[in-house]
Design a protein around this motif. Structure first.
Motif, mmCIF file in Angstrom:
data_model
loop_
_atom_site.group_PDB
_atom_site.id
_atom_site.type_symbol
_atom_site.label_atom_id
_atom_site.label_comp_id
_atom_site.label_asym_id
_atom_site.label_seq_id
_atom_site.Cartn_x
_atom_site.Cartn_y
_atom_site.Cartn_z
ATOM 1 N N CYS A 66 -4.422 2.593 11.922
ATOM 2 C CA CYS A 66 -4.719 1.355 12.266
ATOM 3 C C CYS A 66 -3.946 0.164 12.063
ATOM 4 N N THR A 67 -3.364 -0.080 10.617
ATOM 5 C CA THR A 67 -2.452 -1.129 10.283
ATOM 6 C C THR A 67 -1.042 -1.101 10.973
ATOM 7 N N THR A 68 -0.743 0.337 10.871
ATOM 8 C CA THR A 68 0.581 0.532 11.666
ATOM 9 C C THR A 68 0.657 0.085 12.910
ATOM 10 N N ALA A 69 -0.209 0.428 13.915
ATOM 11 C CA ALA A 69 -0.491 -0.031 15.102
ATOM 12 C C ALA A 69 -0.812 -1.259 15.206
ATOM 13 N N GLY A 70 -1.236 -2.130 14.286
ATOM 14 C CA GLY A 70 -1.378 -3.619 14.362
ATOM 15 C C GLY A 70 -0.073 -4.172 13.997
ATOM 16 N N HIS A 71 0.844 -3.906 13.256
ATOM 17 C CA HIS A 71 2.098 -4.346 13.095
ATOM 18 C C HIS A 71 3.248 -4.053 14.218
ATOM 19 N N VAL B 297 -7.500 2.563 0.245
ATOM 20 C CA VAL B 297 -6.792 1.228 -0.039
ATOM 21 C C VAL B 297 -7.030 1.551 -1.590
ATOM 22 N N LEU B 298 -7.808 2.335 -2.189
ATOM 23 C CA LEU B 298 -7.806 2.630 -3.739
ATOM 24 C C LEU B 298 -6.263 3.260 -4.359
ATOM 25 N N TYR B 299 -5.550 3.784 -3.142
ATOM 26 C CA TYR B 299 -4.316 4.351 -3.371
ATOM 27 C C TYR B 299 -3.244 3.544 -2.721
ATOM 28 N N LEU B 300 -1.942 3.556 -3.011
ATOM 29 C CA LEU B 300 -1.073 2.775 -2.301
ATOM 30 C C LEU B 300 -0.360 3.329 -1.150
ATOM 31 N N ASN B 301 -0.260 2.410 -0.181
ATOM 32 C CA ASN B 301 0.406 3.016 0.975
ATOM 33 C C ASN B 301 1.061 1.785 1.529
ATOM 34 N N HIS B 302 2.354 1.746 2.238
ATOM 35 C CA HIS B 302 2.972 0.570 2.541
ATOM 36 C C HIS B 302 2.461 -0.277 3.902
ATOM 37 N N ALA B 303 1.781 0.758 4.641
ATOM 38 C CA ALA B 303 1.295 0.336 5.851
ATOM 39 C C ALA B 303 0.473 -0.876 5.952
ATOM 40 N N ILE B 304 -0.637 -0.890 5.019
ATOM 41 C CA ILE B 304 -1.635 -2.013 4.991
ATOM 42 C C ILE B 304 -0.742 -3.408 4.457
ATOM 43 N N ALA B 305 0.276 -3.203 3.493
ATOM 44 C CA ALA B 305 0.661 -4.192 2.779
ATOM 45 C C ALA B 305 2.060 -4.909 3.690
ATOM 46 N N ASP B 306 2.465 -4.225 4.717
ATOM 47 C CA ASP B 306 3.517 -4.619 5.487
ATOM 48 C C ASP B 306 2.927 -5.227 6.740
ATOM 49 N N PHE B 307 1.745 -4.861 7.206
ATOM 50 C CA PHE B 307 1.176 -5.501 8.275
ATOM 51 C C PHE B 307 0.443 -6.887 7.430
ATOM 52 N N ALA B 308 -0.201 -6.850 6.549
ATOM 53 C CA ALA B 308 -0.705 -8.052 5.906
ATOM 54 C C ALA B 308 0.193 -9.202 5.777
ATOM 55 N N GLU B 309 1.597 -8.774 5.265
ATOM 56 C CA GLU B 309 2.485 -9.713 4.962
ATOM 57 C C GLU B 309 2.872 -10.504 6.494
ATOM 58 N N ALA B 310 3.251 -9.496 7.651
ATOM 59 C CA ALA B 310 3.602 -10.040 8.715
ATOM 60 C C ALA B 310 2.485 -10.873 9.377
ATOM 61 N N ILE C 146 -5.399 -7.526 18.442
ATOM 62 C CA ILE C 146 -5.007 -7.097 17.158
ATOM 63 C C ILE C 146 -4.234 -5.650 17.058
ATOM 64 N N GLY C 147 -5.023 -4.894 17.476
ATOM 65 C CA GLY C 147 -4.629 -3.504 17.692
ATOM 66 C C GLY C 147 -4.452 -2.770 18.788
ATOM 67 N N ASN C 148 -4.420 -3.648 20.043
ATOM 68 C CA ASN C 148 -4.105 -3.191 21.268
ATOM 69 C C ASN C 148 -5.263 -2.071 21.687
ATOM 70 N N GLY C 149 -6.408 -1.948 21.237
ATOM 71 C CA GLY C 149 -7.011 -1.069 21.655
ATOM 72 C C GLY C 149 -7.663 -0.111 20.345
ATOM 73 N N LYS D 280 5.101 -7.004 16.565
ATOM 74 C CA LYS D 280 6.365 -6.829 16.954
ATOM 75 C C LYS D 280 6.941 -6.766 18.599
ATOM 76 N N VAL D 281 5.800 -6.042 19.164
ATOM 77 C CA VAL D 281 5.822 -6.079 20.703
ATOM 78 C C VAL D 281 5.868 -7.614 21.296
#
Length: 477
Positions: free
Chosen positions: A357-362, A133-146, A323-326, A366-367
């Motif tokens: 993990c955050t991609t899975a959670g997002h 998380v010291l670098y940027l990646n959209h997965a964590i921000a997108d899931f946090a927003e959702a 939250i992550g289906n496993g 949606k599902v």
């Protein structure tokens, strides 16, 4: 030393007697015959797992005994070797199908290996498995927003963890930092994790080691079935005020509770309890922490979050499991003001917010929305509960049927008036149901409660099969 040895011998005698009772119970029952025309038939399912060429159940069990912690245990006299899963079904090494009514302990909400979840995981893991998380990646921000969009009030700031235990540890620390107080109030029969702080908040002796656990007071459990005040939530809530008045300085850090106690045996809090408790805790300067590890993510059907059924808005919400289906994932969601306390020092989690993990959670969120799983949990769960209540009318061994949505409990007793736990009989019923193709969980303080927490794609046909199998197993008692 002598007292310890005597105690240990006593425990061993108790365990051996328990095993003898179970063995005698099983021997006295007619064995199930696969060609019995009366055996319930599992609903059809269009999936066959690929052949399994791995080690046998016996080989795995031997290796577990040799290399894994002796604290790890298995369900069933003959543990089942699960090698494949698809939606609400699991498959063993021989390709036999089982209806999963436990959902990996209320974890597999969307269904085993749901294609939408698997697809995004595979794509993400092929592109980037981990950075930081010291670098940027959209997965964590997108899931946090959702995730924040599913929360009421000003609950908009998310901190990701790896488990429910971690989430509850963090939530309790934040409450203490924010209020400047140390005292936390929890409920008897609660389970919040097995680390240092959460073990203190947990209130069942079987989950507590003899280590230092301070700063937590345990209030009367508002249990409508076994509690002294029945379903009168406000009477139970007075005990929280008494704890504040007589056990603290008058100021507390917070109150933590599940909306439906999972490990405790699917105990739904008495109506009106949380609003009354909130009032007392707020006057004492404390925060409310809602543990949604098991009851969150649409499982209760009537609401997306369990706490919503009591009409309250927490200050901090913790979550994991569904939250992550496993996928190993947890989260703490709170207000911007409370979240500021973590800036006083450095607080970091290496894997919290991992892109896979955050991609899975997002994808899970949606599902749930796309397939209307909350509505399904309500409809199928209500239907299943009605069918279970009909079994209660038929069998005296069922003392209580409770819960909501697809988070249901069935408590077994040998005497309805005395509510004597049927903790030997439940093991026999579980074993017989497994032989007929149904896997279900077990819990409660006395170990006498079925924990029915299947994937939220469970159908009415699955519910019928579950109840018919349970009916058949009990008819052979």
């Amino acid at each position: 030393m002598q007292r310890f040895v005597v105690g240990r011998v006593s425990q061993e005698k108790h365990f051996l007697q328990w095993r003898r009772n179970l063995s005698q119970l099983v021997q006295n029952k007619a064995p199930l015959q696969e060609n019995d025309l009366l055996l319930p038939k599992m609903p059809p399912f269009d999936y066959s797992p690929p052949p399994y060429n791995g080690p046998s159940a016996a080989d795995i069990l031997q290796k577990r005994k040799q290399y894994l912690s002796p604290s790890i245990f298995c369900f069933y006299n003959q543990p089942v070797n699960i090698v494949d899963g698809k939606m609400q079904y699991l498959f063993d090494e021989k390709g036999r199908r089982y209806l999963d009514a436990f959902g990996g302990i209320a974890t597999v909400n969307c269904g085993h290996c749901h294609p939408d979840v698997v697809d995004v995981i595979v794509k993400q893991i092929n592109r980037l498995q981990h950075s930081t998380v010291l670098y940027l990646n959209h997965a964590i921000a997108d899931f946090a927003e959702a995730l924040a969009s599913k929360m009421p009030g000003d609950l908009k700031v998310v901190f990701f963890t790896n488990s429910g235990t971690e989430a509850n540890e963090l939530a309790m620390m934040m409450a203490r930092l924010y209020t400047g107080c140390n005292d936390i109030i929890s409920l008897r029969n609660a389970y919040h994790g097995n680390a240092a702080g959460t073990m203190g908040a947990t209130a069942q002796r079987v989950w507590k080691f003899n280590v230092v656990q301070t700063g937590v007071h345990h209030a009367l459990n508002p249990d409508p079935y076994r509690g002294m005040f029945g379903s009168d939530g406000e009477k139970y809530a007075r005990d929280v005020q008494d704890l504040i008045d007589f056990g603290t300085s008058g100021h507390v850090a917070g109150f933590i509770s599940e909306a439906i106690q999972g490990v405790g045996g699917i105990v739904e809090l008495a109506p009106g309890y949380l609003p009354a408790v909130y009032s007392s805790v707020k006057k004492a300067g404390g925060l409310f922490i809602a543990d949604e590890v098991q009851s969150g993510f649409a499982r209760t059907g009537s609401h997306f979050w369990g706490f919503e059924s009591q009409g309250v808005v927490p200050d901090i919400v913790t979550m994991a499991k569904g939250i992550g289906n496993g996928i190993p994932l947890g989260a703490v969601v709170t207000t911007p003001e409370i979240a500021e306390v973590l800036t006083r020092r450095n607080y970091f989690n290496t894997f919290g917010g991992n892109p896979v993990c955050t991609t899975a959670g997002h994808a899970v969120l949606k599902v749930i929305e796309k397939e209307k799983l909350q509505e399904n949990a309500y409809v199928v769960g209500s239907y299943l509960k009605e069918r279970l209540l009909s079994l209660k009318d038929k069998y005296e061994i069922i003392g209580d049927v409770r819960g909501r949505g697809l988070m249901l409990g069935v408590e077994f007793v040998t005497d309805r008036k005395l509510k004597t736990p049927a903790n030997v009989e439940i093991l026999h019923i579980m074993d017989q149901m497994k032989e007929m193709g149904v896997l279900v969980g077990k819990g409660g303080f006395y170990g006498n409660v079925f924990r029915i927490t299947p994937p939220l794609c469970f159908t009415k046909e699955d519910a019928d099969f579950f109840v018919d199998v349970m009916d058949y197993a009990m008819s052979k008692m």
